[in-house]
Design a protein around this motif. Structure first.
Motif, mmCIF file in Angstrom:
data_model
loop_
_atom_site.group_PDB
_atom_site.id
_atom_site.type_symbol
_atom_site.label_atom_id
_atom_site.label_comp_id
_atom_site.label_asym_id
_atom_site.label_seq_id
_atom_site.Cartn_x
_atom_site.Cartn_y
_atom_site.Cartn_z
ATOM 1 N N ALA A 187 0.808 -1.220 0.000
ATOM 2 C CA ALA A 187 0.000 0.000 0.000
ATOM 3 C C ALA A 187 0.840 1.268 0.000
ATOM 4 O O ALA A 187 0.390 2.315 -0.485
ATOM 5 C CB ALA A 187 -0.935 -0.006 1.207
ATOM 6 N N HIS A 188 2.071 1.190 0.528
ATOM 7 C CA HIS A 188 2.854 2.411 0.703
ATOM 8 C C HIS A 188 4.173 2.443 -0.056
ATOM 9 O O HIS A 188 4.774 3.510 -0.191
ATOM 10 C CB HIS A 188 3.130 2.631 2.194
ATOM 11 C CG HIS A 188 1.889 2.780 3.015
ATOM 12 N ND1 HIS A 188 1.028 3.855 2.895
ATOM 13 C CD2 HIS A 188 1.341 1.978 3.964
ATOM 14 C CE1 HIS A 188 0.015 3.716 3.733
ATOM 15 N NE2 HIS A 188 0.177 2.589 4.389
ATOM 16 N N GLN A 189 4.624 1.282 -0.562
ATOM 17 C CA GLN A 189 5.930 1.279 -1.218
ATOM 18 C C GLN A 189 5.912 0.605 -2.590
ATOM 19 O O GLN A 189 6.973 0.353 -3.162
ATOM 20 C CB GLN A 189 6.966 0.599 -0.314
ATOM 21 C CG GLN A 189 7.188 1.334 0.999
ATOM 22 C CD GLN A 189 8.322 0.743 1.806
ATOM 23 O OE1 GLN A 189 9.370 0.387 1.260
ATOM 24 N NE2 GLN A 189 8.134 0.629 3.113
ATOM 25 N N LYS A 193 0.502 2.281 -4.302
ATOM 26 C CA LYS A 193 0.360 3.446 -3.417
ATOM 27 C C LYS A 193 -0.380 4.594 -4.113
ATOM 28 O O LYS A 193 -0.936 5.475 -3.452
ATOM 29 C CB LYS A 193 1.725 3.917 -2.936
ATOM 30 C CG LYS A 193 2.604 4.533 -4.008
ATOM 31 C CD LYS A 193 3.968 4.921 -3.442
ATOM 32 C CE LYS A 193 4.864 5.540 -4.515
ATOM 33 N NZ LYS A 193 6.198 5.901 -3.971
ATOM 34 N N HIS A 194 -0.407 4.574 -5.430
ATOM 35 C CA HIS A 194 -1.111 5.620 -6.178
ATOM 36 C C HIS A 194 -2.618 5.384 -6.228
ATOM 37 O O HIS A 194 -3.360 6.265 -6.689
ATOM 38 C CB HIS A 194 -0.560 5.697 -7.606
ATOM 39 C CG HIS A 194 0.912 5.937 -7.676
ATOM 40 N ND1 HIS A 194 1.511 7.093 -7.212
ATOM 41 C CD2 HIS A 194 1.922 5.152 -8.140
ATOM 42 C CE1 HIS A 194 2.816 7.017 -7.394
ATOM 43 N NE2 HIS A 194 3.096 5.856 -7.955
ATOM 44 N N SER A 195 -3.046 4.197 -5.772
ATOM 45 C CA SER A 195 -4.456 3.830 -5.932
ATOM 46 C C SER A 195 -5.204 3.614 -4.621
ATOM 47 O O SER A 195 -6.424 3.793 -4.578
ATOM 48 C CB SER A 195 -4.573 2.549 -6.774
ATOM 49 O OG SER A 195 -4.042 2.748 -8.072
ATOM 50 N N VAL A 196 -4.498 3.188 -3.568
ATOM 51 C CA VAL A 196 -5.207 2.798 -2.340
ATOM 52 C C VAL A 196 -5.116 3.885 -1.280
ATOM 53 O O VAL A 196 -4.137 4.635 -1.206
ATOM 54 C CB VAL A 196 -4.677 1.460 -1.776
ATOM 55 C CG1 VAL A 196 -4.802 0.361 -2.803
ATOM 56 C CG2 VAL A 196 -3.239 1.594 -1.297
ATOM 57 N N GLY A 197 -6.166 3.954 -0.457
ATOM 58 C CA GLY A 197 -6.209 4.904 0.648
ATOM 59 C C GLY A 197 -6.502 4.180 1.942
ATOM 60 O O GLY A 197 -5.894 3.154 2.236
ATOM 61 N N GLN A 198 -7.465 4.687 2.708
ATOM 62 C CA GLN A 198 -7.859 4.083 3.985
ATOM 63 C C GLN A 198 -9.252 3.505 3.841
ATOM 64 O O GLN A 198 -10.199 4.228 3.536
ATOM 65 C CB GLN A 198 -7.838 5.143 5.100
ATOM 66 C CG GLN A 198 -8.171 4.607 6.475
ATOM 67 C CD GLN A 198 -7.130 3.620 6.977
ATOM 68 O OE1 GLN A 198 -5.935 3.865 6.854
ATOM 69 N NE2 GLN A 198 -7.573 2.498 7.540
ATOM 70 N N VAL A 250 -12.279 1.843 -1.446
ATOM 71 C CA VAL A 250 -12.729 0.565 -1.998
ATOM 72 C C VAL A 250 -11.538 -0.261 -2.477
ATOM 73 O O VAL A 250 -11.458 -1.476 -2.234
ATOM 74 C CB VAL A 250 -13.731 0.797 -3.153
ATOM 75 C CG1 VAL A 250 -13.975 -0.500 -3.920
ATOM 76 C CG2 VAL A 250 -15.046 1.344 -2.609
ATOM 77 N N LEU A 251 -10.578 0.384 -3.123
ATOM 78 C CA LEU A 251 -9.406 -0.338 -3.607
ATOM 79 C C LEU A 251 -8.526 -0.813 -2.451
ATOM 80 O O LEU A 251 -7.915 -1.887 -2.530
ATOM 81 C CB LEU A 251 -8.612 0.553 -4.562
ATOM 82 C CG LEU A 251 -9.316 0.839 -5.903
ATOM 83 C CD1 LEU A 251 -8.579 1.914 -6.687
ATOM 84 C CD2 LEU A 251 -9.454 -0.441 -6.728
ATOM 85 N N ALA A 252 -8.468 -0.047 -1.376
ATOM 86 C CA ALA A 252 -7.731 -0.488 -0.187
ATOM 87 C C ALA A 252 -8.392 -1.713 0.426
ATOM 88 O O ALA A 252 -7.717 -2.654 0.857
ATOM 89 C CB ALA A 252 -7.662 0.645 0.838
ATOM 90 N N ALA A 253 -9.715 -1.714 0.473
ATOM 91 C CA ALA A 253 -10.442 -2.870 1.000
ATOM 92 C C ALA A 253 -10.198 -4.096 0.126
ATOM 93 O O ALA A 253 -10.053 -5.217 0.630
ATOM 94 C CB ALA A 253 -11.932 -2.557 1.075
ATOM 95 N N HIS A 254 -10.143 -3.880 -1.173
ATOM 96 C CA HIS A 254 -9.869 -4.973 -2.112
ATOM 97 C C HIS A 254 -8.471 -5.544 -1.869
ATOM 98 O O HIS A 254 -8.290 -6.776 -1.803
ATOM 99 C CB HIS A 254 -9.986 -4.452 -3.548
ATOM 100 C CG HIS A 254 -9.874 -5.513 -4.587
ATOM 101 N ND1 HIS A 254 -10.915 -6.361 -4.917
ATOM 102 C CD2 HIS A 254 -8.827 -5.884 -5.375
ATOM 103 C CE1 HIS A 254 -10.513 -7.201 -5.860
ATOM 104 N NE2 HIS A 254 -9.254 -6.931 -6.162
ATOM 105 N N LEU A 255 -7.489 -4.671 -1.696
ATOM 106 C CA LEU A 255 -6.122 -5.120 -1.423
ATOM 107 C C LEU A 255 -6.053 -5.870 -0.096
ATOM 108 O O LEU A 255 -5.396 -6.915 0.006
ATOM 109 C CB LEU A 255 -5.173 -3.924 -1.404
ATOM 110 C CG LEU A 255 -3.714 -4.217 -1.046
ATOM 111 C CD1 LEU A 255 -3.092 -5.212 -2.026
ATOM 112 C CD2 LEU A 255 -2.902 -2.923 -1.004
#
Length: 322
Positions: A187-189, A193-198, A250-255
């Motif tokens: 998510a961060h490295q 990282k350009h797509s996911v948030g919280q 939503v993308l963070a939840a998917h990841l």
């Protein structure tokens, strides 16, 4: 709260000393908590010579002027880089016998008698990989408070999630999954990282994305790497996703679902039909894992992490009194 201010006489002190912090509880003779304290200084910020002073800094006011108070310590204080190494106990290990592997560091203050509890180790073999745990074994021991011969599969979610098989109160095997750390790295490295948030699993869109990803990876773990890049591709191409922060959530939840689904594909492949999983940990992570497991048709029961560690430390203290 000083010793004179404790509601009952102090019998012993329970301590959970991790890599980044320590927590202590003043216990009475009936093993009830009378007071608690904490410090942000864990193993990573202490030298062996500093442990006693750090401990006294948060428990000194509890100590009576005379006598010696037992202090049961689990976690990284007993690591090789900690206060003093408490060597790992090899599995299979009975959880009511952890105190037999405890070490007692030399102390300057005569009011303290400190026991550093050991962790558990597993030697690589045909059926098991090399593995270690330190701190989680005490939470597992807490399950014996109500059922002395507890049996079942237990998951302790975290940065490095632990899965342990218990049989009649003994750990027979366990495995560590770096799921939390893997998620953070991705998510961060990584390009993701350009797509996911919280994410927020209270929102239907995040919840649906999470459960769909859990199922997808569980059913086809060999496609995990491909599905990871699919997170980025969805962000670039999917017209059905919301915009802005809701999209990145939503993308963070998917990841998250992909990484946890991969863990479950390994950890749950030998579950017998109808067998459930006991979760030990904080409410948020336990809820996430419960949702993932229930998505796969696996029932769960939850135990609060603090409740478990206190019960495990109590069991260790009682065994030193026998």
């Amino acid at each position: 709260m000083g010793a004179s201010e404790l509601t009952r006489p102090l019998a012993w002190i329970a301590v959970d000393w991790g890599s980044s912090n320590l927590r202590a509880w003043a216990m009475d003779a009936q093993h009830h908590v009378m007071a608690s304290a904490s410090s942000p200084r864990g193993m990573l910020s202490l030298t062996p010579a500093e442990y006693e002073a750090e401990l006294l800094g948060i428990v000194d006011d509890w100590l009576p002027d005379s006598g010696q108070t037992p202090v049961m310590v689990c976690g990284m204080a007993g690591a090789r880089q900690g206060w003093q190494e408490a060597a790992y106990l090899a599995t299979p290990t009975r959880l009511d016998q952890l105190s037999r592997g405890a070490v007692m560091p030399p102390l300057a203050d005569p009011r303290l008698r400190v026991y550093l509890l050991p962790g558990l180790s597993q030697t690589g073999s045909t059926n098991h990989d090399y593995d270690v745990m330190r701190g989680e074994e005490t939470q597992l021991a807490g399950l014996l408070a109500d059922t002395s011969r507890f049996s079942g599969l237990v998951c302790l979610p975290g940065t490095h999630a632990k899965w342990a098989r218990l049989t009649d109160g003994a750990v027979t095997e366990f495995a560590t999954y770096l799921t939390g750390e893997l998620y953070q790295l991705l998510a961060h490295q990584s390009v993701l990282k350009h797509s996911v948030g919280q994410d927020d699993l209270q929102h239907d869109g995040c919840r649906q994305a999470f459960t769909q990803a859990v199922k997808a990876t569980y059913q086809a773990p060999e496609r995990f790497s491909q599905r990871l890049f699919g997170v980025r591709a969805q962000d670039l191409l999917a017209n059905t996703l919301p915009s802005g922060d809701a999209r990145s959530a939503v993308l963070a939840a998917h990841l998250s679902g992909l990484t946890i689904g991969l863990e479950l594909a390994g950890a749950c492949h030998e579950l017998t039909p109808g067998e459930n999983v006991t979760l030990i940990g904080n409410e948020a992570l336990s809820h996430r894992y419960a949702l993932a497991l229930e998505t796969l048709g696996i029932d769960t029961q939850r135990v609060d992490g603090d409740t478990a560690v206190l019960a495990g430390l109590t069991l260790a203290y009682q065994s030193t009194r026998q």
